[in-house]
Design a protein around this motif. Structure first.
Motif, PDB file in Angstrom:
ATOM      1  N   LEU A   1     -97.870  16.069  38.205  1.00 14.55           N
ATOM      2  CA  LEU A   1     -97.225  16.931  37.028  1.00 14.55           C
ATOM      3  C   LEU A   1     -98.342  17.122  36.075  1.00 14.55           C
TER       4      LEU A   1
ATOM      5  N   LEU B   1    -100.415  19.845  36.840  1.00 11.03           N
ATOM      6  CA  LEU B   1     -99.466  21.138  36.622  1.00 11.03           C
ATOM      7  C   LEU B   1     -99.359  21.489  35.079  1.00 11.03           C
TER       8      LEU B   1
ATOM      9  N   LYS C   1    -100.325  25.548  32.674  1.00 12.85           N
ATOM     10  CA  LYS C   1     -99.389  26.204  32.169  1.00 12.85           C
ATOM     11  C   LYS C   1     -99.705  27.287  31.141  1.00 12.85           C
TER      12      LYS C   1
ATOM     13  N   LEU D   1    -100.630  30.196  33.477  1.00 16.55           N
ATOM     14  CA  LEU D   1     -99.306  30.632  34.197  1.00 16.55           C
ATOM     15  C   LEU D   1     -98.667  31.602  33.101  1.00 16.55           C
ATOM     16  N   GLN D   2     -98.619  31.266  31.993  1.00 21.72           N
ATOM     17  CA  GLN D   2     -98.079  31.704  30.592  1.00 21.72           C
ATOM     18  C   GLN D   2     -98.814  33.161  30.558  1.00 21.72           C
TER      19      GLN D   2
ATOM     20  N   ILE E   1     -98.017  35.647  33.180  1.00 29.43           N
ATOM     21  CA  ILE E   1     -96.754  36.177  33.307  1.00 29.43           C
ATOM     22  C   ILE E   1     -96.616  37.243  32.129  1.00 29.43           C
TER      23      ILE E   1
ATOM     24  N   ARG F   1     -98.103  40.449  33.182  1.00 30.13           N
ATOM     25  CA  ARG F   1     -97.450  41.413  33.889  1.00 30.13           C
ATOM     26  C   ARG F   1     -96.254  42.036  33.340  1.00 30.13           C
TER      27      ARG F   1
ATOM     28  N   THR G   1     -95.343  36.549  49.337  1.00 33.46           N
ATOM     29  CA  THR G   1     -95.367  36.023  47.822  1.00 33.46           C
ATOM     30  C   THR G   1     -96.615  35.767  47.472  1.00 33.46           C
TER      31      THR G   1
ATOM     32  N   GLN H   1     -98.817  39.519  44.956  1.00 39.94           N
ATOM     33  CA  GLN H   1     -99.490  39.265  43.668  1.00 39.94           C
ATOM     34  C   GLN H   1    -100.943  39.334  43.394  1.00 39.94           C
TER      35      GLN H   1
ATOM     36  N   VAL I   1     -90.542  19.330  37.081  1.00 44.08           N
ATOM     37  CA  VAL I   1     -91.290  20.392  36.924  1.00 44.08           C
ATOM     38  C   VAL I   1     -90.704  21.341  36.177  1.00 44.08           C
TER      39      VAL I   1
ATOM     40  N   LEU J   1     -92.745  22.734  32.972  1.00 40.93           N
ATOM     41  CA  LEU J   1     -93.235  24.299  32.574  1.00 40.93           C
ATOM     42  C   LEU J   1     -92.340  25.067  31.667  1.00 40.93           C
ATOM     43  N   GLU J   2     -91.306  24.304  31.313  1.00 39.89           N
ATOM     44  CA  GLU J   2     -90.267  24.996  30.420  1.00 39.89           C
ATOM     45  C   GLU J   2     -89.789  26.564  30.542  1.00 39.89           C
ATOM     46  N   ASP J   3     -90.495  27.674  29.908  1.00 42.30           N
ATOM     47  CA  ASP J   3     -89.810  28.857  30.263  1.00 42.30           C
ATOM     48  C   ASP J   3     -90.649  29.551  31.609  1.00 42.30           C
ATOM     49  N   ILE J   4     -91.495  28.839  32.145  1.00 44.31           N
ATOM     50  CA  ILE J   4     -92.150  29.600  33.278  1.00 44.31           C
ATOM     51  C   ILE J   4     -91.161  29.303  34.744  1.00 44.31           C
ATOM     52  N   PRO J   5     -90.653  30.263  35.242  1.00 47.33           N
ATOM     53  CA  PRO J   5     -89.731  30.199  36.378  1.00 47.33           C
ATOM     54  C   PRO J   5     -90.455  29.744  37.611  1.00 47.33           C
TER      55      PRO J   5
ATOM     56  N   GLU K   1     -92.407  32.092  40.308  1.00 45.05           N
ATOM     57  CA  GLU K   1     -93.400  32.557  40.114  1.00 45.05           C
ATOM     58  C   GLU K   1     -94.302  32.198  41.301  1.00 45.05           C
ATOM     59  N   PRO K   2     -95.112  33.121  41.811  1.00 51.39           N
ATOM     60  CA  PRO K   2     -95.787  32.967  43.197  1.00 51.39           C
ATOM     61  C   PRO K   2     -96.871  31.960  42.587  1.00 51.39           C
ATOM     62  N   SER K   3     -97.642  31.752  41.678  1.00 51.54           N
ATOM     63  CA  SER K   3     -98.529  30.883  41.505  1.00 51.54           C
ATOM     64  C   SER K   3     -97.764  29.304  41.384  1.00 51.54           C
ATOM     65  N   VAL K   4     -96.695  29.163  40.597  1.00 50.09           N
ATOM     66  CA  VAL K   4     -96.021  28.229  40.602  1.00 50.09           C
ATOM     67  C   VAL K   4     -95.776  27.514  41.994  1.00 50.09           C
ATOM     68  N   ILE K   5     -95.094  28.493  42.940  1.00 50.76           N
ATOM     69  CA  ILE K   5     -94.846  27.850  44.302  1.00 50.76           C
ATOM     70  C   ILE K   5     -96.082  27.246  44.973  1.00 50.76           C
TER      71      ILE K   5
END
Lengths: 132, 180
Positions: free
Chosen positions: A7, A10, A14, A17-18, A21, A24, A57, A61, B149, B153-157, B160-164
């Motif tokens: 975790l 992960l 973050k 990832l942000q 997103i 996009r 998936t 992307q 998780v 990740l808070e607001d990241i759903p 989201e392909p990269s999260v998967i």
């Protein structure tokens, strides 16, 4: 890139990832997105829908296609599984049967990107099902 | 169904349809006792005893698009062929628990398959449902919980392909580490 093993790893991803997103979201409007629904009931799963789902998936992307990939249930075309419903913005949905990874690649490159119909459409009128 | 992971993917869909908000999936491998046990439990709407009796019948389904329902019968067949059995406990409003036991060393015991891919796919496809995956190998355990998780990740759903992809990597690394 280091592998994500915990975790804590992960959490380090973050920021990346942000930014992905928010990049996009600038161009995003739900109706303007391509919708891909992979049929994943027993029949679909047994025929390989999981690999097809993972392919869509991962690859949409990578290839910069704004798309939502979701799962759906069985539409009764068990003989033609894995089936995939693709809805381009402003168009009626199209269902493709016997989709494997190769076919999925063709659907992305030809149908989704260029709007050119690809062989393998199940020629039946139908309505999107809400429940499996 | 080629492997156990695909059975899990299939059976967990029933929990999704049952309106569950939490689905707990467990794989317990005990080669010392020669068992591999897969349990899928949810807090969905559950079934009455009459329905529980009928779900192992391939001609029973809750669907309307076709007349057969093979998910549970195939899972049961798979377990029985590998010298094991399948047990269902459920009650209206009490959720459902399905437990399949396989003989670990049996030649017809299906391979485990891509469990990490399946769990991350389920979590990504149902971001509103919480998933817990426990994998036990003899006495060591790995536990994955989408609630943890989501907290990170808070607001990241989660869809989201990269999260998967990251969830798959994380689960895969940890469960392959258990046997090592």
């Amino acid at each position: 890139m280091a592998k994500v093993k915990s975790l804590a790893d992960l959490k380090k991803m973050k920021e990346q990832l942000q930014s992905d997103i928010s990049l996009r979201e600038k161009s995003e409007h739900p109706e303007g997105m391509v919708q891909v629904k992979v049929a994943m009931a027993t029949c679909g799963i047994a025929s390989g829908a999981k690999d097809v789902m993972e392919f869509f998936t991962g690859n949409l992307q990578k290839r910069n296609v704004d798309a939502i990939v979701t799962q759906t249930g069985c539409m009764g075309y068990c003989y033609a599984e894995p089936t995939v419903e693709v809805k381009l913005p402003g168009q009626d949905p199209v269902v493709y049967g016997f989709v494997d990874v190769k076919k999925a690649d063709e659907i992305i490159e030809k149908y989704i990107k260029q709007g050119e119909l690809v062989d393998g459409i199940i020629p039946v009128n139908y309505e999107t099902i809400d429940k499996k | 169904m080629k492997d156990i992971a695909l059975h899990i993917l299939d059976i967990a869909q029933n929990s999704v349809s049952a309106g569950a908000s939490l689905i707990v999936i467990e794989t317990v491998e005990k080669p010392s006792a020669d068992t591999l046990t897969v349990t899928i439990s949810d807090n969905g709407c559950g079934m009455d005893s009459e329905t529980v009796r009928k779900v192992t019948d391939p001609w029973f389904t809750s669907r309307t698009t076709r007349r057969v329902g093979l998910g549970i019968p195939l899972f049961m067949q798979s377990a029985v062929q590998a010298g094991g059995n399948l047990d269902i406990s459920s009650g209206p409003g009490k959720g459902t628990k399905i437990c399949a036991v396989f003989c670990h060393s049996h030649i017809d015991r299906p391979p485990k398959g891509d469990i990490a891919g399946v769990i991350s796919m389920l979590a990504g496809a149902n971001p509103l449902i919480d998933f817990v995956y426990r994998h036990v190998y003899e006495d060591i355990e790995y536990r994955f919980d989408t609630r943890e998780v989501k907290k990170i990740l808070e607001d990241i759903p989660l869809n989201e392909p990269s999260v998967i992809g990251y969830m798959k990597e994380m689960i895969g690394e940890n469960i392959s580490g258990l046997e090592g």
